[in-house]
Scaffold this motif. Structure first.
Motif: not given
Length: 1452
Positions: A446-466
């Motif tokens: 992921l990059r948002v507006a050109g800035v790296r954005c680090n995934s938070i595993p506990s909030e991840y919903v497979s295929a639907e939300r990150i």
């Protein structure tokens, strides 16, 4: 000691000098302490207690309160013991057998204890000998019996050992004891002493019924000796009843059972066998059916043949299974294996069978691959569908499954990102929602507006939300940009970016409001600035304490200030938005000294509260929302305060809830009383005794009837109680008395208010206001005395002189007149006797009619056919009343370009913004009449008939806007939906019209039609005036014939008009019936069961009286034989022609001739005026209940009459007047008619106000709309149940049911006469009164229709309340379910109306108000310059629509 309300006395037992035991607490005196001095009565059975104002007598013991030996002896009361054979707790002296061994128990261990062997018996084993053993048994030499409950009692045998032998109940008694109790019932085996006749001891005894156990496992697992017969599939207590030795099962190991093996997974639509492991499966014997698998899903049952493989497995043969709808991916089945038709095989409690669809709720690849792996669902690339491998073409290359290595979904899509702004320092948690967003967070970059954005595993919903956390942007002024996402690698198929852009902002603040507050905190702070809604997390710190967050937007953050650790001081404010720390050097918050409360004036209120309290204190201006609080018996109440200055505020006292009817006269003290001053704790609770609540004042009504007659200038005395509370000090309650809305000067005493003389005259309501209470005491009738003028004085003097002359003349003539007076008195007495006998006869006739008519009418109603109108006609009659052939029923002949323009206009009506703007703009125009509102509402609903789901959403929005407008204009909420003053209200009526048609046909239509038939039948049993519409039998006082009409019933034999040789029809008519009335009765009988529109009309037929073979006379309402007296012409009746009972008549088509035309013209011309007055706009067949004025014919000068003449005419003969009784005597006929029709009215009301009646469920529309109204009330914090009740009553009963009840011709193919309309109006008014929450005070002057149903309305009101309550308890209908239902309704009636015709009609209003629509705030956006409704040459032109086909229209 003191305990809440009562002062209580504790009873203490002292054992020695070291131990005391409190064994009883007794309430004695209300609210006063008990003095130390105690005194025993001479017999030592009572004790006298003293309080400050009262002497109380209390018994020393109350042994009788204990009902068991354990409770009696366990209480510790030294005076009490257990009298065994009397089975009661008492003193030893009160027990007759106390001296006998074990006759009186004084210790807990001496209670009688009973055991029985065996302690259970089967219901199929009667008269088993039971052995009863007892400890501490009394002397039973007089005999003892055994009793089971109240069913059986038998003598017991006392053995030398002291044990007893009792028989168990007989077979018949066992059935009575166990009927309806399932497999076991515990009863009480009680021992009854023959000496005292009292049951003195008992023990529990179990009766078990093996045959009630329906499965093998429950049978052999029972604690009682039950056995399972495998081949008979029954449980029995006698193993020899089993058919085969090998079929007897004694333990769970031998039971036929499906073995656990995980969930049974069944894919939808796949033809496959199902195999289940089992044990001990029985082999069906000769004559027994084989195995089957039985599945139940969504109320449907599917039976599939099965094969038994030895005793260890069973297989359901090849079959496919399905369930309806794609709302869920899987659904649980009721699955069972049966043999011999209905013998189920036991299955484990954990056994589940799931039927699943791969594609349901899995529209994307990602959702498909995250499905339960047990389903074995995969993504079929070529089909773009989630499917089983077998259903996907070329699965080796096309089918993706999570078990395959490197599986990932292509074409990810970002639907939404949030938030859209954040600080460049980073730390913002960005939530990205979409589809195919990877199966693991590790494979997503992921990059948002050109800035790296680090995934938070506990909030991840497979295929639907990150969810990812932004790193810091190193660019000085970074530009906005999209969120970019890659799954695995960043090739074109696995890369996407969002349409929304993320921006970096710099939040700042420059002000805090208020700038100061108490050091204890609790102040609501508003911090103002810019970009304050950026980021995902915000923390506000005031010095070193966190400010409790409330809400924020772009310009402000609201939070609750923390406590100051340094006391009063100045504190800096800091914001932390994600990783950005923001401060403002010039912004400070000042903590001040906490506010205090030093004095209250007065220190009392009434129970209801809301009296004024002046509060003195310090630093009160620093408090934002001060409130005063009271806590009484655990219930806390508060009220408002208004700060006047820093040292004073004015509060309204909070009320308290007593929990009992009468408060103490000396007042009640709350448990806590204080103030809520932000978070200042010291003011929350003042000294408990510092505040007192006195009883609320109460008032007596103004006389028994609620009306008090007074003269101007006289005082008005209002009596009451507790008007001046018994409080110290000079403060008093502030009373306001309003007479006709005007306050009056008052003098107050403890029991009355003295009000100065009112200046108004006439009837004026009286209301008293005090402490938030309102008392409506009744009405003052103020009669003015008129001063005498000079002409009046002269007139009185002249009158006095004349009076003296008259007295002299009377004295002279007295002797001569005495004899005349005697004769007159005798004549009057004779007339009074005659009148009295006629009154008695009328009452007796009314009573006899009531008793006989009910059964006769009920029998007549059996087998009546209901002529329902078709849906189209029904809908048009309700939507467009009075217009039978409305254009929406016709085909519109339009040129192609006009049709295209109309269809474009129809598409525009599917824009919610346009329709809302269009309707609101029209309603704002003064020229937009009530009739126009109804027409627009009906046309809109016709156009949207094919999209009822969209129309419902539109209606909800219009209703919500109407509610908001109602509240903003400060109208009373109960007035909502009361009158049709908006398009939304008429649309609501039409909405129910569409959706309740099925309910009318299947359920409510029958009782409504029977009520109509009953009214018609009952009215026609007696005379009905053909001119005025008045009748002998009526529910309406206005339509009641108030004099005696002599008539008799005739039976005419009518020949069918079509076939002269057919059987004759006997028809009952009255000899006073007009000829038209007789024809209508004959047509009703001849064409019984045929809809009214398919029958010939009475005016098109002639009535032919046949006497012998040749003599035939045409009977008419008016001909040359018509009687004319003075200027009154009487309509011909059957009696006029001297038609006799049993006459033969025929209905023949009307013969048009010069003679007939000349004779009928006069009558038709005369009657046409009366009918034009009677006809109502709602339907051409209905007649208004109001009687017309009978005016002379302009040409002949005669007035027409039938049974009664208009009483207002001066030429009404005195003889007629004299022959009549007092007209009110005939009002008893209203009661007789009401009693006859009562059953039909009850049936209709019961059907309408029942959630499930005659097998018909509550229509979804009613539940859905009522829930919507409750939701609107909740959103606007309207908690008054009367308002919610009134909204629902105005919504459904008023807007729909009253219309249908008053106009049954909207639903049925019938004719409604004037008298029937009047009676239905009374029923409809009663219906509405039943839905009202207000209480109607009735008196002798109340309208008769109110008095008629006065006793029934409270019962009907309870039905309505129960109906609304039952609907509220029902499960809510989801929007999806309602939409599905509405779509189905639209499909059923999609072609019933001509939409183009309706659009053409509706376009008239667009043309008329086009400039106003375009001038609305959203008009230019909705109607662009080139729109079909906006520009030149692009659509219909001005003035077109409303049934007119545009001509010469330019290209659409």
């Amino acid at each position: 000691m003191e305990n809440g309300v009562f002062q209580v006395e504790g009873t203490v037992r002292v054992d020695g000098s070291q131990y005391a035991h409190l064994y009883e607490t007794v309430p004695v005196v209300d609210g006063s302490p008990i003095l130390r001095d105690l005194l025993f009565s001479p017999d030592h059975r009572h004790i006298y207690l003293l309080s400050e104002k009262q002497v109380s007598q209390l018994p020393v013991e109350t042994c009788e309160q204990y009902v068991s030996c354990a409770a009696c002896l366990g209480s510790g009361d030294p005076h009490c013991g257990w009298c065994v054979l009397q089975h009661r707790c008492c003193r030893q002296g009160a027990c007759p057998g106390a001296s006998a061994p074990h006759g009186f128990a004084e210790e807990l261990g001496k209670c009688v204890q009973v055991r029985v062997r065996p302690n259970n018996v089967s219901v199929s084993s009667p008269a088993v000998q039971l052995t009863v053993a007892m400890r501490n048994a009394p002397d039973l030499s007089a005999g003892v019996s055994c009793a089971f409950e109240e069913v059986t009692e038998s003598a017991a045998v006392v053995l030398p050992s002291g044990e007893l032998h009792c028989p168990s109940p007989s077979l018949q008694e066992l059935r009575a004891l166990t009927r309806g109790h399932g497999a076991t019932r515990t009863v009480r085996l009680q021992l009854l002493s023959r000496e005292t006749g009292v049951r003195f001891a008992g023990v529990d005894f179990v009766l078990y019924n093996c045959s009630a156990l329906q499965s093998c496992m429950s049978c052999v697992g029972s604690p009682y000796p039950c056995h399972w017969c495998k081949y008979r599939h029954v449980c029995t207590g006698h193993p020899h009843e089993c058919s085969f030795q090998e079929g007897r099962v004694h333990s769970p190991e031998g039971c036929p059972e499906i073995l656990p093996g995980g969930d049974l997974l069944i894919p939808v639509g796949v033809m496959q066998p199902l195999t289940l492991r089992a044990k001990n499966l029985p082999q069906p014997q000769s004559g027994q059916k084989n195995y089957e698998c039985v599945l139940r899903v969504q109320g449907r049952q599917q039976r599939v043949p099965a094969v038994r493989f030895n005793s260890s497995s069973v297989q359901c043969q090849n079959a496919s299974y399905s369930y309806e709808g794609d709302e869920s991916g899987d659904t649980e089945l009721d699955f069972s294996v049966v043999w011999d038709g209905d013998f189920p095989i036991d299955k484990p409690a954990t056994f589940r069978a799931l039927l699943y669809k791969c594609w349901a709720q899995r529209p994307s690849c990602g959702l498909c691959l995250k499905a339960d792996p047990r389903f074995n669902c995969g993504w079929c690339v070529s089909e773009h569908r989630c499917q089983l491998r077998a259903h996907c073409p070329a699965p080796k290359t096309n089918w993706m499954h999570p078990s395959q290595k490197g599986t990932r979904c292509s074409h990810p899509r970002i639907a939404q990102i949030h938030p859209l702004m954040g600080p460049k320092e980073g730390g913002t948690r960005v939530t990205i929602v979409g589809e195919n967003l990877g199966l693991s967070y590790r494979e997503v970059g992921l990059r948002v507006a050109g800035v790296r954005c680090n995934s938070i595993p506990s909030e991840y919903v497979s295929a639907e939300r990150i969810v990812c956390e932004m790193e810091e942007s190193l660019v000085p002024s970074p530009p906005p940009g999209p969120a970019e996402l890659c799954v695995g690698d960043c090739s074109a198929d696995f890369r996407t970016q969002s349409e929304q852009l993320y921006s970096f902002v710099t939040p700042a603040f420059d002000r805090v409001s208020p700038s100061r507050g108490p050091a204890s905190g609790g102040t609501r702070l508003t911090i103002s600035g810019s970009s304050l809604d950026a980021g995902s997390r915000v923390t506000v710190t005031v010095r070193d304490g966190e400010c409790q967050f409330v809400r924020r937007d772009a310009e402000a953050i609201v939070c609750i200030s923390p406590v100051s650790t340094l006391g009063p001081s100045q504190a800096p404010i800091t914001l932390a938005i994600d990783r950005a720390n923001i401060s403002s050097p010039g912004v400070f918050y000042t903590y001040t000294q906490d506010p205090t409360v030093t004095r209250l004036e007065p220190t009392w209120s009434i129970i209801n509260g809301s009296t004024a309290i002046t509060v003195s204190g310090t630093h009160l201006l620093t408090v934002q929302e001060p409130r005063v609080r009271a806590k009484y018996r655990g219930i806390e109440t508060t009220n408002t305060c208004q700060v006047i200055n820093d040292t004073a505020m004015l509060c309204k006292a909070p009320g308290i809830f007593l929990g009992r009817p009468q408060p103490q006269a000396q007042g009640e003290h709350p448990d806590e009383f204080g103030f809520v001053l932000d978070h200042v704790q010291t003011a929350r609770s003042l000294n408990r005794s510092s505040f007192t609540y006195y009883p609320d004042p109460s008032f007596e009504p103004l006389g028994p009837s609620g009306v008090l007659d007074v003269k101007p200038g006289s005082h008005v005395v209002l009596k009451g109680k507790n008007l001046i509370p018994a409080a110290a000090g000079s403060s008093r309650l502030n009373y306001t008395v309003l007479i006709g809305g005007q306050p009056c000067a008052l003098t107050v005493s403890d029991t009355q208010l003295l009000c100065d003389s009112p200046s108004q005259t006439g009837r004026q309501p009286v209301m008293v206001l005090v402490g938030g209470l309102e008392f409506w005491l009744g009405t003052l009738h103020i009669t003015a005395e008129r001063a005498l003028t000079l002409p009046a004085v002269v007139g009185l003097a002249a009158g006095g002189g004349l009076l003296l002359l008259a007295i002299t003349a009377v004295l002279v003539a007295y002797k001569r007149k005495t004899q005349d007076a005697d004769r007159t008195l005798k004549r009057l007495q004779l007339q009074m006797d005659n009148l009295e006998s006629r009154v008695a006869l009328e009452c007796k006739e009314a009573f006899a009619e009531l008793q006989t008519d009910i059964n006769e009418l009920t029998n007549h109603m059996d087998g009546v056919q209901i002529p329902f109108l078709d849906y189209r006609t029904y809908a048009v009659r309700v939507l467009f009343p009075g217009i039978e052939a409305h254009p929406v029923l016709k085909e519109l002949d339009t040129p192609p370009n006009v049709e295209k323009a109309l269809r474009l206009f129809g598409q525009l009506l599917h824009s919610r913004a346009f329709v809302l703007t269009f309707i609101h703009t029209l309603e704002a125009q003064s020229s937009f009449s009530m009739r126009d509102r109804g027409t627009v509402a009906s046309l809109t609903m016709v156009v949207l008939q094919s999209r009822l789901d969209y129309a419902t959403g539109l209606l909800k929005q219009l209703l919500a806007d109407l509610i908001e407008k109602n509240l903003e204009s400060k109208n009373h909420p109960k007035l909502l939906l009361r009158r049709t003053e908006s398009v939304a209200e008429k649309m609501l009526t039409n909405w129910f019209t569409f959706l309740l048609h099925k309910f009318l046909k299947e359920c409510a239509g029958e009782p409504l039609f029977l009520l109509y038939c009953a009214i018609k039948q009952q009215m026609e049993k007696g005379p009905i005036d053909a001119i005025t519409g008045e009748a002998r039998y009526s529910l309406s006082e206005d339509k009641l014939i108030r004099q005696q009409i002599d008539y008799k019933t005739l039976t005419l034999h009518c020949v069918f008009p079509e076939s002269e040789g057919s059987a004759q029809v006997p028809v009952k008519v009255l000899n006073c019936d007009s000829i038209t009335q007789a024809k209508e009765k004959l047509l009703d009988a001849v064409y019984k069961g045929i809809p009214y529109s398919q029958r010939p009309r009475a005016e098109d037929m002639d009535l032919e009286w046949r006497q012998g073979r040749m003599a035939r006379i045409i009977l008419q309402d008016e001909d040359v034989t018509t009687k004319i007296e003075c200027d009154w012409k009487r309509v011909n009746s059957l009696a006029h022609y001297q038609v006799t009972d049993g006459s033969l008549v025929a209905l023949v088509p009307k013969q048009v001739s010069a003679y007939n035309m000349a004779n009928s013209f006069t009558f038709t011309r005369s009657l046409s005026r009366y009918e034009s007055l009677l006809r109502t706009a709602s339907s051409p067949d209905s007649l208004r209940s109001r009687a017309p004025m009978i005016t002379p014919d302009q040409e002949t000068g005669t007035k027409l009459w039938h049974l009664v003449k208009n009483h207002d005419h001066a030429d009404h003969r005195e003889g007629d007047r004299g022959s009549k009784m007092v007209s009110e005597i005939y009002l008893t006929r209203l009661l007789a008619t009401k009693g006859t029709l009562q059953k039909f009215v009850d049936d209709l009301f019961e059907t309408v106000f029942s959630t499930a009646h005659r097998g018909s469920a509550l229509p979804l529309a009613i539940k859905y709309m009522f829930d919507f109204l409750d939701e609107q009330a909740d959103q606007r914090q309207i908690s008054d149940p009367d308002v919610r009740h009134t909204w629902k009553s105005n919504c459904l009963p008023l807007r729909f049911w009253v219309n249908v009840i008053k106009n049954p011709q909207f639903v049925f193919d019938i004719h409604k006469s004037s008298i029937t309309d009047a009676c239905l109006s009374v029923v409809a008014q009663t219906f509405m009164d039943s839905c009202s929450t207000s209480e109607h005070r009735l008196g002798k002057d109340s309208p008769s229709n109110k008095l008629l149903y006065a006793k029934d309305i409270p019962n009907y009101k309870s039905w309505v309340e129960r109906y609304y309550r039952d609907i509220a308890k029902m499960a809510s209908i989801s929007d999806q379910d309602m939409d599905a239902y509405l779509v189905e309704q639209s499909r059923l009636h999609a072609s019933d109306f001509n939409i183009l015709s309706a659009l053409s009609e509706l376009y008239f209003y667009v043309t008329k108000y086009r400039q106003e629509v375009r001038a609305s705030p959203t008009g230019p956006q909705l109607l662009g310059p080139d729109h079909a409704l906006g520009g030149k040459g692009r659509g219909l032109r001005e003035g077109e629509g409303c049934s007119r086909v545009p001509e010469g229209t330019e290209e659409a």
